[in-house]
Design a protein around this motif. Structure first.
Motif, PDB file in Angstrom:
ATOM      1  N   ALA C  89       0.842  -1.199   0.000  1.00 32.54           N
ATOM      2  CA  ALA C  89       0.000   0.000   0.000  1.00 32.54           C
ATOM      3  C   ALA C  89       0.879   1.251   0.000  1.00 32.54           C
ATOM      4  CB  ALA C  89      -0.919  -0.007   1.204  1.00 32.54           C
ATOM      5  N   ALA C  90       1.936   1.228   0.817  1.00 32.59           N
ATOM      6  CA  ALA C  90       2.840   2.383   0.900  1.00 32.59           C
ATOM      7  C   ALA C  90       3.568   2.603  -0.425  1.00 32.59           C
ATOM      8  CB  ALA C  90       3.851   2.185   2.028  1.00 32.59           C
ATOM      9  N   ARG C  91       4.001   1.528  -1.058  1.00 32.62           N
ATOM     10  CA  ARG C  91       4.688   1.650  -2.362  1.00 32.62           C
ATOM     11  C   ARG C  91       3.753   2.292  -3.380  1.00 32.62           C
ATOM     12  NH1 ARG C  91       7.163  -4.139  -2.018  1.00 32.62           N
ATOM     13  NH2 ARG C  91       9.216  -3.709  -1.108  1.00 32.62           N
ATOM     14  N   ALA C  92       2.517   1.798  -3.430  1.00 34.91           N
ATOM     15  CA  ALA C  92       1.547   2.322  -4.393  1.00 34.91           C
ATOM     16  C   ALA C  92       1.257   3.796  -4.133  1.00 34.91           C
ATOM     17  CB  ALA C  92       0.261   1.508  -4.320  1.00 34.91           C
ATOM     18  N   LYS C  93       1.128   4.152  -2.851  1.00 36.22           N
ATOM     19  CA  LYS C  93       0.812   5.530  -2.505  1.00 36.22           C
ATOM     20  C   LYS C  93       1.964   6.475  -2.853  1.00 36.22           C
ATOM     21  CE  LYS C  93      -2.258   8.398  -0.867  1.00 36.22           C
ATOM     22  NZ  LYS C  93      -1.662   9.680  -0.543  1.00 36.22           N
ATOM     23  N   LEU C  94       3.185   6.003  -2.671  1.00 40.77           N
ATOM     24  CA  LEU C  94       4.354   6.829  -3.001  1.00 40.77           C
ATOM     25  C   LEU C  94       4.386   7.111  -4.507  1.00 40.77           C
ATOM     26  CD1 LEU C  94       6.616   8.325  -1.770  1.00 40.77           C
ATOM     27  CD2 LEU C  94       7.908   6.220  -1.492  1.00 40.77           C
TER      28      LEU C  94
ATOM     29  N   GLU D  37      -3.453  11.890   9.212  1.00 41.58           N
ATOM     30  CA  GLU D  37      -3.737  10.729   8.352  1.00 41.58           C
ATOM     31  C   GLU D  37      -4.458   9.620   9.116  1.00 41.58           C
ATOM     32  OE1 GLU D  37      -3.416  10.820   5.220  1.00 41.58           O
ATOM     33  OE2 GLU D  37      -2.193  12.636   5.091  1.00 41.58           O
ATOM     34  N   ALA D  38      -4.105   9.434  10.387  1.00 46.38           N
ATOM     35  CA  ALA D  38      -4.779   8.422  11.207  1.00 46.38           C
ATOM     36  C   ALA D  38      -6.267   8.788  11.330  1.00 46.38           C
ATOM     37  CB  ALA D  38      -4.134   8.332  12.582  1.00 46.38           C
ATOM     38  N   GLY D  39      -6.542  10.094  11.412  1.00 44.82           N
ATOM     39  CA  GLY D  39      -7.928  10.565  11.460  1.00 44.82           C
ATOM     40  C   GLY D  39      -8.653  10.269  10.158  1.00 44.82           C
ATOM     41  N   GLU D  40      -7.964  10.461   9.022  1.00 44.46           N
ATOM     42  CA  GLU D  40      -8.578  10.166   7.722  1.00 44.46           C
ATOM     43  C   GLU D  40      -8.861   8.670   7.602  1.00 44.46           C
ATOM     44  OE1 GLU D  40      -6.496  11.824   4.384  1.00 44.46           O
ATOM     45  OE2 GLU D  40      -6.433  13.836   5.252  1.00 44.46           O
ATOM     46  N   LEU D  41      -8.004   7.869   8.213  1.00 39.79           N
ATOM     47  CA  LEU D  41      -8.201   6.415   8.226  1.00 39.79           C
ATOM     48  C   LEU D  41      -9.457   6.087   9.037  1.00 39.79           C
ATOM     49  CD1 LEU D  41      -7.401   3.443   7.928  1.00 39.79           C
ATOM     50  CD2 LEU D  41      -5.556   3.818   9.551  1.00 39.79           C
ATOM     51  N   LEU D  42      -9.574   6.683  10.222  1.00 42.74           N
ATOM     52  CA  LEU D  42     -10.724   6.424  11.090  1.00 42.74           C
ATOM     53  C   LEU D  42     -12.036   6.893  10.456  1.00 42.74           C
ATOM     54  CD1 LEU D  42     -11.899   5.502  13.808  1.00 42.74           C
ATOM     55  CD2 LEU D  42     -11.354   7.768  14.721  1.00 42.74           C
ATOM     56  N   LYS D  60     -14.030   0.443  -0.559  1.00 42.41           N
ATOM     57  CA  LYS D  60     -13.729   0.913   0.793  1.00 42.41           C
ATOM     58  C   LYS D  60     -12.347   0.383   1.228  1.00 42.41           C
ATOM     59  CE  LYS D  60     -16.361   3.223   3.866  1.00 42.41           C
ATOM     60  NZ  LYS D  60     -16.125   4.637   4.046  1.00 42.41           N
ATOM     61  N   LEU D  61     -12.097  -0.889   0.930  1.00 45.63           N
ATOM     62  CA  LEU D  61     -10.833  -1.516   1.296  1.00 45.63           C
ATOM     63  C   LEU D  61      -9.661  -0.792   0.646  1.00 45.63           C
ATOM     64  CD1 LEU D  61     -10.912  -3.988   3.144  1.00 45.63           C
ATOM     65  CD2 LEU D  61     -10.303  -5.402   1.184  1.00 45.63           C
ATOM     66  N   GLU D  62      -9.861  -0.371  -0.602  1.00 48.50           N
ATOM     67  CA  GLU D  62      -8.797   0.324  -1.326  1.00 48.50           C
ATOM     68  C   GLU D  62      -8.563   1.708  -0.714  1.00 48.50           C
ATOM     69  OE1 GLU D  62      -9.328   0.280  -5.547  1.00 48.50           O
ATOM     70  OE2 GLU D  62      -7.583   1.578  -5.899  1.00 48.50           O
ATOM     71  N   ALA D  63      -9.673   2.396  -0.385  1.00 46.03           N
ATOM     72  CA  ALA D  63      -9.568   3.721   0.227  1.00 46.03           C
ATOM     73  C   ALA D  63      -8.862   3.632   1.588  1.00 46.03           C
ATOM     74  CB  ALA D  63     -10.951   4.336   0.398  1.00 46.03           C
ATOM     75  N   VAL D  64      -9.223   2.617   2.357  1.00 43.11           N
ATOM     76  CA  VAL D  64      -8.580   2.429   3.659  1.00 43.11           C
ATOM     77  C   VAL D  64      -7.092   2.131   3.473  1.00 43.11           C
ATOM     78  CG1 VAL D  64      -8.425   0.903   5.669  1.00 43.11           C
ATOM     79  CG2 VAL D  64     -10.660   1.691   4.885  1.00 43.11           C
ATOM     80  N   GLY D  65      -6.771   1.322   2.452  1.00 44.88           N
ATOM     81  CA  GLY D  65      -5.376   0.998   2.163  1.00 44.88           C
ATOM     82  C   GLY D  65      -4.539   2.232   1.885  1.00 44.88           C
ATOM     83  N   ALA D  66      -5.139   3.212   1.196  1.00 51.06           N
ATOM     84  CA  ALA D  66      -4.433   4.450   0.880  1.00 51.06           C
ATOM     85  C   ALA D  66      -4.120   5.237   2.149  1.00 51.06           C
ATOM     86  CB  ALA D  66      -5.257   5.304  -0.079  1.00 51.06           C
ATOM     87  N   GLU D  67      -5.049   5.207   3.120  1.00 47.96           N
ATOM     88  CA  GLU D  67      -4.810   5.915   4.386  1.00 47.96           C
ATOM     89  C   GLU D  67      -3.782   5.167   5.236  1.00 47.96           C
ATOM     90  OE1 GLU D  67      -7.634   8.723   3.125  1.00 47.96           O
ATOM     91  OE2 GLU D  67      -5.790   8.711   4.300  1.00 47.96           O
ATOM     92  N   VAL D  68      -3.859   3.841   5.205  1.00 47.14           N
ATOM     93  CA  VAL D  68      -2.853   3.029   5.915  1.00 47.14           C
ATOM     94  C   VAL D  68      -1.476   3.408   5.386  1.00 47.14           C
ATOM     95  CG1 VAL D  68      -1.840   0.716   5.978  1.00 47.14           C
ATOM     96  CG2 VAL D  68      -4.249   1.029   6.544  1.00 47.14           C
ATOM     97  N   ALA D  69      -1.396   3.526   4.073  1.00 46.34           N
ATOM     98  CA  ALA D  69      -0.131   3.883   3.430  1.00 46.34           C
ATOM     99  C   ALA D  69       0.366   5.236   3.927  1.00 46.34           C
ATOM    100  CB  ALA D  69      -0.319   3.920   1.917  1.00 46.34           C
ATOM    101  N   ASP D  70      -0.536   6.216   3.973  1.00 46.24           N
ATOM    102  CA  ASP D  70      -0.149   7.548   4.432  1.00 46.24           C
ATOM    103  C   ASP D  70       0.390   7.506   5.855  1.00 46.24           C
ATOM    104  OD1 ASP D  70      -2.847   9.256   2.659  1.00 46.24           O
ATOM    105  OD2 ASP D  70      -0.740   8.984   2.115  1.00 46.24           O
ATOM    106  N   VAL D  71      -0.289   6.750   6.722  1.00 45.19           N
ATOM    107  CA  VAL D  71       0.169   6.639   8.114  1.00 45.19           C
ATOM    108  C   VAL D  71       1.574   6.018   8.141  1.00 45.19           C
ATOM    109  CG1 VAL D  71      -0.197   5.511  10.343  1.00 45.19           C
ATOM    110  CG2 VAL D  71      -2.134   6.498   9.129  1.00 45.19           C
TER     111      VAL D  71
END
Lengths: 116, 116, 116, 116
Positions: C89-94, D37-42, D60-71
């Motif tokens: 996920a982090a790789r994709a986001k970067l 970013e943790a807030g955006e995840l929540l 939803k899973l993909e959107a959550v994955g993007a926030e996980v990545a940011d964190v």
């Protein structure tokens, strides 16, 4: 504003002045402190079910009240530092929300306004 | 409470009822929403210096005001759901803070009360 | 994933199973816990200047390390529960960020991508 | 550390250098960004029930994955800036948690360690 909020604002100004704390109270820092307290508030609910959160014990209720207080105290200090009236801001946002979430579209769903 | 907060409380109750949203408004969920909005508030400051945060542009100030509003609106809904008076809670906490942070010990330092 | 993250994931699964804690570990709750820990991490910096945050004492560094750990532990549990690979996920986001923030437009500014 | 985290760390350093962004990356600011970013995840979970949070749609899973990545990306940048190894910190914290939450006392309850 309201009298109670203005009173609290004055007391908080005095409190900070007496302790020479204004140096730490940049809006940036106050916004951080507000989030930290909001997190402490959420902590009381993190392992509870929604149902349990509706029927808190007196002790839990008191602990939550103390965190609510912390959030409100920082909100007052933050808005005071920036010349924002939180009541007016809230009124304006509620009006805007009525437009973002028209009853016909928003009824019964928790979708965000850009998903309606 | 205060009249303005009570007014907002009533409007928020009506707003949620019209949209059949009380089902989503467990204290647990409202506490989550409050943290999320507090994060959106902080986001406006995250890359600013403390100095820049003291001199925001009119646009930034308006955007911050909208997030302040969101935090306050959720604070009102949360306390209303739990029968907590936020003003009373804030007053009590301020009194407690006077004891936790006596001027002689706390003056000029940002140390937490358990480090004084 | 990586071996270390997979190891921690396994240890965390065992830790929760031994304590019959999976009942509390819905993704919703884990996401809340993650925010709460992120707030505890931020608390260490809230009254510091940016400069002070660059030169922490050994004690402060250790305390911050403990909060970093808490955030990572919840991130692992959350992604494990949802079948998300945090590294992927982090790789994709970067990669996505490279497109959202082209060097020519983003250089030297902290503006958000939709403001560039 | 691990190879993957070290790779991401290097890529993030390069990313920031190319854009002249190190000026914004004090630990204080990075810790703020992490909370945001943790807030955006929540936010993706705030109106969902715990049950719904266990069965997210692919979107939803993909959107959550993007926030996980940011964190995770901010966690890497923060720890890198402070010379903290997040994996070592996590290992140490897990050991400490075993002591704070002995199975005999902690089994089946979500009480905090100081309430056991």
């Amino acid at each position: 504003m309201t009298d109670s909020l203005r009173d609290l604002d004055r007391q908080l100004e005095r409190f900070a002045k007496d302790r020479d704390w204004q140096q730490f109270h940049s809006p940036k820092n106050l916004a951080s402190a507000l989030v930290v307290e909001a997190g402490e508030l959420l902590e009381h609910f993190q392992w509870l079910t929604e149902e349990q959160s509706r029927t808190l014990s007196p002790e839990k209720l008191e602990a939550v009240g103390a965190e609510v207080a912390d959030v409100l105290l920082y909100l007052i200090q933050l808005t005071s530092a920036m010349g924002i009236d939180p009541i007016e801001a809230a009124r304006a946002k509620l009006k805007l929300n009525e437009m973002k979430y028209p009853v016909e579209l928003a009824r019964g769903t928790s979708k965000k306004y850009d998903e309606l």
